[in-house]
Design a protein around this motif. Structure first.
Motif, short mmCIF file in Angstrom:
data_model
loop_
_atom_site.label_atom_id
_atom_site.label_comp_id
_atom_site.label_asym_id
_atom_site.label_seq_id
_atom_site.Cartn_x
_atom_site.Cartn_y
_atom_site.Cartn_z
N GLY A 1 0.68 -1.29 -0.05
CA GLY A 1 0.16 0.05 -0.01
C GLY A 1 0.74 1.42 0.01
O GLY A 1 1.67 1.62 -0.76
N ARG A 2 0.18 1.80 0.91
CA ARG A 2 0.71 3.37 0.87
C ARG A 2 2.67 3.52 1.28
O ARG A 2 3.00 4.26 1.05
CB ARG A 2 0.03 4.23 1.73
N GLY A 3 2.70 2.81 2.42
CA GLY A 3 4.01 2.83 2.98
C GLY A 3 5.11 2.48 1.78
O GLY A 3 6.02 3.05 1.68
N ARG A 4 4.84 1.72 0.89
CA ARG A 4 5.46 1.08 0.00
C ARG A 4 5.92 2.14 -1.41
O ARG A 4 6.86 2.59 -1.65
CB ARG A 4 5.11 -0.01 -0.93
N ALA A 5 4.80 3.18 -1.59
CA ALA A 5 4.94 4.11 -2.45
C ALA A 5 5.61 5.26 -1.75
O ALA A 5 6.35 5.79 -2.54
CB ALA A 5 3.29 4.55 -2.73
N ARG A 6 5.40 5.32 -0.51
CA ARG A 6 6.13 6.55 0.07
C ARG A 6 7.83 6.34 -0.01
O ARG A 6 8.81 7.01 -0.39
CB ARG A 6 5.83 6.54 1.55
N ALA A 7 7.87 4.82 0.21
CA ALA A 7 9.34 4.51 0.28
C ALA A 7 10.04 4.61 -1.19
O ALA A 7 11.22 5.19 -1.41
CB ALA A 7 9.44 3.26 0.63
N ARG A 8 9.22 4.28 -2.02
CA ARG A 8 9.69 4.24 -3.65
C ARG A 8 10.13 5.87 -3.81
O ARG A 8 11.16 6.17 -4.38
CB ARG A 8 8.78 3.94 -4.61
N LYS A 16 16.72 8.16 2.13
CA LYS A 16 17.06 6.89 2.75
C LYS A 16 16.49 6.95 3.98
O LYS A 16 16.65 7.87 4.93
CB LYS A 16 18.32 6.36 2.56
N GLY A 17 15.48 5.99 4.17
CA GLY A 17 14.96 5.81 5.49
C GLY A 17 14.12 6.96 6.18
O GLY A 17 13.80 7.28 7.21
N GLY A 18 13.60 7.87 5.21
CA GLY A 18 12.97 8.98 5.60
C GLY A 18 13.61 10.18 6.11
O GLY A 18 13.12 11.12 6.82
N LYS A 19 14.79 9.96 6.05
CA LYS A 19 15.78 11.31 6.50
C LYS A 19 16.15 12.17 5.35
O LYS A 19 16.04 11.78 4.23
CB LYS A 19 17.22 10.72 6.98
N LYS A 20 16.44 13.38 5.50
CA LYS A 20 16.89 14.61 4.79
C LYS A 20 18.34 14.08 3.90
O LYS A 20 18.93 13.70 4.79
CB LYS A 20 16.88 15.75 5.38
N PRO A 21 18.32 14.56 3.17
CA PRO A 21 19.89 14.13 2.29
C PRO A 21 21.01 14.91 2.97
O PRO A 21 20.76 16.14 3.44
CB PRO A 21 19.69 14.49 0.79
N VAL A 22 21.96 14.58 3.23
CA VAL A 22 23.32 15.32 3.74
C VAL A 22 23.74 16.25 2.63
O VAL A 22 24.13 15.54 1.63
CB VAL A 22 24.06 14.38 4.60
N LEU A 23 23.90 17.69 3.07
CA LEU A 23 24.39 18.31 1.58
C LEU A 23 25.88 18.79 1.97
O LEU A 23 25.99 19.14 3.23
CB LEU A 23 23.23 19.61 1.65
N THR A 24 26.65 19.18 1.02
CA THR A 24 27.69 19.50 1.14
C THR A 24 27.75 21.04 1.48
O THR A 24 26.68 21.73 1.33
CB THR A 24 28.55 19.37 -0.13
N LEU A 25 28.91 21.87 2.08
CA LEU A 25 28.74 23.04 2.17
C LEU A 25 28.44 24.12 0.91
O LEU A 25 27.67 24.98 0.89
CB LEU A 25 30.17 23.67 2.70
N ALA A 26 29.05 23.57 -0.33
CA ALA A 26 28.58 24.27 -1.53
C ALA A 26 27.16 24.18 -1.90
O ALA A 26 26.42 25.39 -2.27
CB ALA A 26 29.51 23.69 -2.67
N GLU A 27 26.80 23.11 -1.66
CA GLU A 27 25.18 22.81 -1.67
C GLU A 27 24.19 23.86 -1.00
O GLU A 27 23.29 24.45 -1.29
CB GLU A 27 24.92 21.39 -1.76
N GLN A 28 24.71 23.63 0.33
CA GLN A 28 23.80 24.55 1.30
C GLN A 28 24.10 25.99 0.96
O GLN A 28 22.90 26.71 1.04
CB GLN A 28 24.46 24.38 2.70
N LYS A 29 25.20 26.43 0.33
CA LYS A 29 25.37 27.79 -0.07
C LYS A 29 24.43 28.19 -1.29
O LYS A 29 23.83 29.23 -1.06
CB LYS A 29 26.75 28.40 -0.28
N ALA A 30 24.44 27.31 -2.00
CA ALA A 30 23.55 27.38 -3.30
C ALA A 30 22.15 27.36 -2.78
O ALA A 30 21.36 28.41 -3.53
CB ALA A 30 23.95 26.47 -4.28
N ARG A 31 21.87 26.58 -2.05
CA ARG A 31 20.22 26.47 -1.65
C ARG A 31 20.05 27.89 -0.81
O ARG A 31 18.76 28.51 -1.11
CB ARG A 31 20.07 25.44 -0.79
#
Length: 134
Positions: A1-8, A16-31
């Motif tokens: 069901g739903r849990g599988r769709a969310r995971a995909r 991965k695992g519902g966590k936010k991706p870890v960004l590099t310093l350059a990516e954080q500055k750009a954001r």
């Protein structure tokens, strides 16, 4: 069901695992820069900013100048000088100071002269004059 769709979906987004991706310093500055641009809205060019600042300066100077001169008195009645006010009072008939009345005392004086003098008074006056002569 739903849990599988969310995971995909999370996998497709790089999560991965519902966590936010870890960004590099350059990516954080750009954001952060992108978010700042979005928050500002459409940016003004240097020329547009100069024109805006000049307009604001003109408005501010005019406001200060008007404040220095006070409010407009165009619609207020014109002040009259002190002699104009007095002239109006005289024209209206207001008594500024009492005036003398001419009184004829001719009748009173004629009555006094027409009266026969009192014999005792005339004798007294004659005695007083004789005493002065001595």
């Amino acid at each position: 069901g739903r849990g599988r769709a969310r995971a995909r979906l999370a996998e497709a987004m790089g999560l991965k695992g519902g966590k936010k991706p870890v960004l590099t310093l350059a990516e954080q500055k750009a954001r952060r820069e992108e978010q700042a641009k979005k928050a500002k809205g459409p940016g003004l060019t240097v020329k547009e900013r100069q024109e805006r600042n000049k307009r604001i300066t003109r408005e501010y100077q005019e406001e200060r100048l008007r404040a220095a001169f006070g409010e407009s008195r165009d619609w207020q009645p014109k002040r009259k000088m002190w002699w104009e006010e007095l002239k109006e009072e005289v024209d209206e008939g207001v008594v500024v100071a009492p005036t003398r009345k001419k009184v004829s005392r001719l009748d009173d004086n004629l009555k006094k002269l027409a009266q026969k003098p009192d014999p005792r008074l005339s004798a007294l006056l004659e005695k007083a004059l004789d005493m002065r002569k001595k």
